[in-house]
Design a protein around this motif. Structure first.
Motif, PDB file in Angstrom:
ATOM      1  N   TYR A  58      35.205  50.661  31.223  1.00 25.42           N
ATOM      2  CA  TYR A  58      34.234  52.101  30.685  1.00 25.42           C
ATOM      3  C   TYR A  58      34.791  53.074  29.491  1.00 25.42           C
ATOM      4  N   VAL A  59      34.201  53.338  29.045  1.00 25.44           N
ATOM      5  CA  VAL A  59      35.264  55.001  28.520  1.00 25.44           C
ATOM      6  C   VAL A  59      33.776  55.577  28.087  1.00 25.44           C
ATOM      7  N   SER A  62      32.525  51.038  24.859  1.00 23.56           N
ATOM      8  CA  SER A  62      31.957  52.922  24.679  1.00 23.56           C
ATOM      9  C   SER A  62      30.477  52.932  23.772  1.00 23.56           C
ATOM     10  N   ALA A  63      29.590  53.301  24.021  1.00 17.68           N
ATOM     11  CA  ALA A  63      28.366  53.621  23.342  1.00 17.68           C
ATOM     12  C   ALA A  63      29.056  53.845  21.941  1.00 17.68           C
ATOM     13  N   GLY A  64      28.675  52.791  20.920  1.00 22.18           N
ATOM     14  CA  GLY A  64      27.891  53.128  19.714  1.00 22.18           C
ATOM     15  C   GLY A  64      29.936  52.451  19.039  1.00 22.18           C
ATOM     16  N   GLY A  65      30.444  51.894  20.199  1.00 23.36           N
ATOM     17  CA  GLY A  65      32.338  51.892  19.975  1.00 23.36           C
ATOM     18  C   GLY A  65      33.275  52.367  19.619  1.00 23.36           C
ATOM     19  N   LEU A  66      32.978  53.980  19.907  1.00 26.80           N
ATOM     20  CA  LEU A  66      33.621  55.138  19.363  1.00 26.80           C
ATOM     21  C   LEU A  66      34.796  55.151  20.292  1.00 26.80           C
ATOM     22  N   THR A  76      35.963  59.967  30.175  1.00 23.03           N
ATOM     23  CA  THR A  76      37.011  59.113  31.672  1.00 23.03           C
ATOM     24  C   THR A  76      36.691  57.478  31.225  1.00 23.03           C
ATOM     25  N   LEU A  77      38.246  57.059  31.916  1.00 24.46           N
ATOM     26  CA  LEU A  77      37.710  55.434  31.619  1.00 24.46           C
ATOM     27  C   LEU A  77      38.050  54.663  32.775  1.00 24.46           C
TER      28      LEU A  77
END
Length: 132
Positions: A126-127, A101-105, A116-117
Motif C-alpha cells: 500500500y502507498v 494507491s488511491a487513483g494509482g498516484l 508511507t509504504l
C-alpha cells in the motif's frame, strides 16, 4: 511507560468522582531513524521503520524491490519525504511488485510531501500520503 490508575466512586445520589495519576517517566521504546539520500534510491532491508529523506533538486525515484531481492516482512512500514524540490516518484522494481494507491498516484505532490509504504503481502504494498 505511562502508569495510569483510576478510581471511581458512585453514590446513590449519582455523583461520580475520579482521580488519575500519570507518571512522568515516559521513555520511547522505538525512535524513528532517518535515511538521508541525495538522489534516486532503492529500498534495502535496513530501511524497515525508517523515514527516507530524498533531498534532490532533480526528479528522482524511490524503487521498491521484489521480494526475491529484499525480503521485507509483511507489515513492514517505510516512510518517504521529498525534502528537495525534485519530484520523488515511488516505483516498483519490476512488474512483479504491485503498488496500490488511491487513483494509482505514485508521485509525491510537492517539496516536503510524504508517503508511507506498507507491505501487505509478498510483492504487494500500500502507498498512501500526499500523492499526485
Amino acid at each position: 511507560s505511562y502508569a495510569l490508575s483510576a478510581s471511581f466512586a458512585v453514590s446513590s445520589s449519582r455523583a461520580v468522582s475520579s482521580s488519575y495519576a500519570l507518571s512522568s517517566s515516559y521513555a520511547p521504546t522505538n525512535t524513528l531513524q532517518f535515511n538521508n539520500q541525495g538522489a534516486s534510491y532503492t529500498l534495502v532491508i535496513t530501511d524497515v521503520d525508517k523515514l527516507i529523506e530524498i533531498n534532490s533538486g532533480a526528479p528522482n525515484t524511490l524503487t521498491v524491490p521484489e521480494n526475491a531481492t529484499v525480503q521485507f516482512p509483511v507489515g513492514t512500514q517505510i516512510m518517504v519525504v521529498q525534502q528537495g524540490a525534485g519530484q520523488t516518484t515511488i516505483s516498483p522494481a519490476s512488474v512483479a511488485v504491485t503498488l496500490n494507491s488511491a487513483g494509482g498516484l505514485l508521485n509525491l505532490a510537492n517539496q516536503y510531501s510524504a508517503a508511507t509504504l506498507v507491505k501487505r503481502a509478498v510483492d504487494e504494498w500500500y502507498v498512501f500520503g500526499d500523492l499526485a
